[in-house]
Design a protein around this motif. Structure first.
Motif, PDB file in Angstrom:
ATOM      1  N   GLU A  62      41.167  42.298  51.559  1.00 55.49           N
ATOM      2  CA  GLU A  62      40.377  43.243  50.946  1.00 55.49           C
ATOM      3  C   GLU A  62      40.473  44.129  51.874  1.00 55.49           C
ATOM      4  OE1 GLU A  62      36.091  42.338  50.685  1.00 55.49           O
ATOM      5  OE2 GLU A  62      36.453  40.452  50.925  1.00 55.49           O
ATOM      6  N   ALA A  63      41.423  44.154  52.546  1.00 52.80           N
ATOM      7  CA  ALA A  63      42.201  45.660  53.410  1.00 52.80           C
ATOM      8  C   ALA A  63      43.756  45.806  53.882  1.00 52.80           C
ATOM      9  CB  ALA A  63      40.654  44.955  55.145  1.00 52.80           C
ATOM     10  N   ARG A 148      40.174  46.272  44.746  1.00 56.51           N
ATOM     11  CA  ARG A 148      40.015  45.897  45.819  1.00 56.51           C
ATOM     12  C   ARG A 148      39.874  46.770  47.033  1.00 56.51           C
ATOM     13  NH1 ARG A 148      39.587  40.360  47.531  1.00 56.51           N
ATOM     14  NH2 ARG A 148      40.594  38.604  45.669  1.00 56.51           N
ATOM     15  N   GLN A 149      41.385  47.704  47.200  1.00 57.14           N
ATOM     16  CA  GLN A 149      40.586  49.111  48.080  1.00 57.14           C
ATOM     17  C   GLN A 149      40.155  50.125  47.232  1.00 57.14           C
ATOM     18  OE1 GLN A 149      43.105  47.440  46.850  1.00 57.14           O
ATOM     19  NE2 GLN A 149      45.128  46.932  47.785  1.00 57.14           N
ATOM     20  N   LEU A 150      40.223  50.404  46.438  1.00 52.56           N
ATOM     21  CA  LEU A 150      39.056  50.836  45.763  1.00 52.56           C
ATOM     22  C   LEU A 150      37.329  50.262  46.820  1.00 52.56           C
ATOM     23  CD1 LEU A 150      37.676  53.583  44.870  1.00 52.56           C
ATOM     24  CD2 LEU A 150      37.831  52.523  42.372  1.00 52.56           C
ATOM     25  N   VAL A 154      35.061  52.150  49.429  1.00 49.55           N
ATOM     26  CA  VAL A 154      33.799  52.623  49.460  1.00 49.55           C
ATOM     27  C   VAL A 154      32.498  52.003  49.801  1.00 49.55           C
ATOM     28  CG1 VAL A 154      31.370  52.758  47.894  1.00 49.55           C
ATOM     29  CG2 VAL A 154      33.675  53.175  47.159  1.00 49.55           C
ATOM     30  N   ARG A 155      32.646  51.043  50.407  1.00 47.49           N
ATOM     31  CA  ARG A 155      32.179  50.483  51.669  1.00 47.49           C
ATOM     32  C   ARG A 155      32.545  51.043  53.330  1.00 47.49           C
ATOM     33  NH1 ARG A 155      34.355  44.650  51.874  1.00 47.49           N
ATOM     34  NH2 ARG A 155      32.955  45.049  54.067  1.00 47.49           N
ATOM     35  N   ARG A 346      54.815  48.213  37.859  1.00 47.70           N
ATOM     36  CA  ARG A 346      53.405  47.100  37.631  1.00 47.70           C
ATOM     37  C   ARG A 346      52.510  48.185  37.194  1.00 47.70           C
ATOM     38  NH1 ARG A 346      49.251  45.707  40.966  1.00 47.70           N
ATOM     39  NH2 ARG A 346      49.901  46.346  43.162  1.00 47.70           N
ATOM     40  N   ARG A 347      51.961  47.649  36.277  1.00 41.87           N
ATOM     41  CA  ARG A 347      50.425  48.269  35.430  1.00 41.87           C
ATOM     42  C   ARG A 347      49.078  47.702  36.743  1.00 41.87           C
ATOM     43  NH1 ARG A 347      51.588  52.816  33.152  1.00 41.87           N
ATOM     44  NH2 ARG A 347      49.379  53.132  33.037  1.00 41.87           N
ATOM     45  N   GLN A 348      49.384  48.841  37.239  1.00 42.75           N
ATOM     46  CA  GLN A 348      47.778  48.559  37.822  1.00 42.75           C
ATOM     47  C   GLN A 348      46.337  49.534  37.134  1.00 42.75           C
ATOM     48  OE1 GLN A 348      47.144  46.361  41.586  1.00 42.75           O
ATOM     49  NE2 GLN A 348      44.638  46.488  39.995  1.00 42.75           N
ATOM     50  N   GLY A 349      45.500  48.641  36.338  1.00 42.37           N
ATOM     51  CA  GLY A 349      44.314  50.109  35.802  1.00 42.37           C
ATOM     52  C   GLY A 349      45.419  50.645  34.980  1.00 42.37           C
ATOM     53  N   ARG A 350      45.489  51.507  35.004  1.00 45.78           N
ATOM     54  CA  ARG A 350      45.686  52.688  34.420  1.00 45.78           C
ATOM     55  C   ARG A 350      46.714  53.865  35.011  1.00 45.78           C
ATOM     56  NH1 ARG A 350      43.633  58.406  35.524  1.00 45.78           N
ATOM     57  NH2 ARG A 350      41.371  57.569  37.785  1.00 45.78           N
ATOM     58  N   TYR A 351      47.323  52.810  36.346  1.00 52.25           N
ATOM     59  CA  TYR A 351      48.142  53.232  36.690  1.00 52.25           C
ATOM     60  C   TYR A 351      49.654  52.348  36.784  1.00 52.25           C
ATOM     61  CZ  TYR A 351      44.145  55.637  39.136  1.00 52.25           C
ATOM     62  OH  TYR A 351      42.631  56.804  39.563  1.00 52.25           O
TER      63      TYR A 351
END
Length: 374
Positions: A62-63, A148-150, A154-155, A346-351
């Motif tokens: 997570e971090a 996870r990073q996003l 946010v938290r 590698r693709r990470q969603g739209r990135y």
């Protein structure tokens, strides 16, 4: 390119060598997340990873941006506490207590350091806790790292107090799981090295002490500026009245090949230096392939891109923002590196995220890999 530390007027007694259990915990977490950076630690990383509780391993993910690609300054809180001693505590619990004393703005900015690399020498930028544009930038950068990073970012911005409790518990659990035993084994050597270099500093002077720390460090004839030869530009002062004077050198068993220089605005400078420099075995390739790779790396901008890409995956737009060039220019440089087989995507969603293949780079030679990871 270099990072400089202004030491003009710094009293000799404010230059210190001391181990830091929290900084070393950061390096162990980095080694676990980036074993390719540390081939000499393969036995330790393999055994430790295999023994991790799955829940703890999941929480570490997570971090992990705080230690995977860059090293968040929160792991050296002694350097960021105004009015403090400027020295690491003797125990991990003591250093975590110092971390708890950092105010929320300083804690959040240090935790999200990867968002502010382009502003590192310009005051660090406004706090994302209070500035909507800074918050949006932080979350955009985190989103490119993955969900996870996003979520963690946010938290952190919405509930910094809760995240601070969560992070301390995570680090305490790491201590119980593997670090306490590791630190018990390596701390005596670090303390002995710190005592030795303190004595060298006292008897033979700063220039000799720096030479023993790293060949990448030097001081000018007037002893006003220390220079660290790194593939990044930066500057710091050891006599900032906002935080207090002082310069600390911290040894690490897990750090090679990284020579870290904390030069955050408003923090005391810290040099985190490795005790070991093992050689990497080189494997020969075809002359044609070697020529293609050397030509790809010969361009100064591609060398700079490699410095970032060796540490973590980056998107084209992120690299463009950090280095002040256009996205099409970055794409052209990445295409050359990819053609030489030095890059994977590698693709990470739209990135689309790009990262240097360290297993390939290591075959070119240890001087290059040490230079880009220093």
């Amino acid at each position: 390119m270099s990072v400089t530390i202004d030491i003009a007027g710094l009293p000799a007694e404010r230059i210190a060598f001391a181990p830091s259990p929290l900084a070393e915990l950061c390096m162990t977490l980095h080694a676990l997340s980036q074993p390719a950076h540390h081939p000499g630690l393969v036995s330790w990383t393999t055994a430790t990873t295999a023994g991790l509780d799955p829940c703890l391993a999941d929480r570490l993910l997570e971090a992990d941006f705080m230690w995977r690609g860059s090293f968040a300054d929160i792991f050296m809180p002694f350097a960021g506490l105004p009015g403090g001693t400027g020295l690491p505590a003797a125990t991990l619990a003591g250093e975590l207590d110092v971390l708890d004393r950092l105010d929320d703005d300083r804690f959040v900015m240090a935790a999200l350091e990867h968002c502010w690399l382009a502003l590192y020498n310009e005051g660090g930028g406004p706090s994302p806790l209070h500035d909507p544009r800074a918050r949006a930038k932080a979350l955009e950068t985190a989103a490119a790292r993955g969900p996870r990073q996003l979520e963690f970012s946010v938290r952190l911005l919405d509930d910094p107090a809760g995240v601070r409790v969560w992070l301390r518990r995570l680090l305490e659990d790491c201590d119980e799981a593997f670090f306490a035993q590791t630190w018990k084994r390596i701390e005596p050597r670090q303390s002995a090295d710190a005592r030795h270099k303190t004595e060298v500093l006292r008897r033979k002077g700063l220039a000799t002490a720096l030479k023993e720390v790293s060949a990448a460090l030097s001081v000018d004839e007037k002893h006003t500026t220390i220079t660290a030869d790194k593939m990044v530009n930066g500057n710091a002062t050891a006599t900032d009245p906002r935080i207090g004077d002082g310069l600390v050198f911290v040894p690490t068993n897990f750090g090679w090949p990284h020579l870290l220089v904390l030069h955050a605005p408003g923090w005391r400078p810290v040099v985190h230096y490795p005790l070991d420099s093992p050689e990497l075995a080189a494997a020969p390739g075809s002359v044609e392939l070697l020529q293609r790779r050397m030509e790809a790396l010969a361009h100064p901008m591609r060398m700079m891109l490699c410095r970032s890409l060796a540490r973590a995956p980056y998107t084209t737009s992120e690299l463009a923002a950090v280095y002040g060039i256009t996205a099409p220019e970055v794409s052209r440089h990445l295409a050359v590196l990819k053609k030489a087989g030095l890059l994977h995507t590698r693709r990470q969603g739209r990135y689309a995220q790009h990262q240097l293949d360290l297993s390939v780079v290591a075959r070119i030679g240890s001087d290059f890999i040490e230079g880009i990871l220093r």
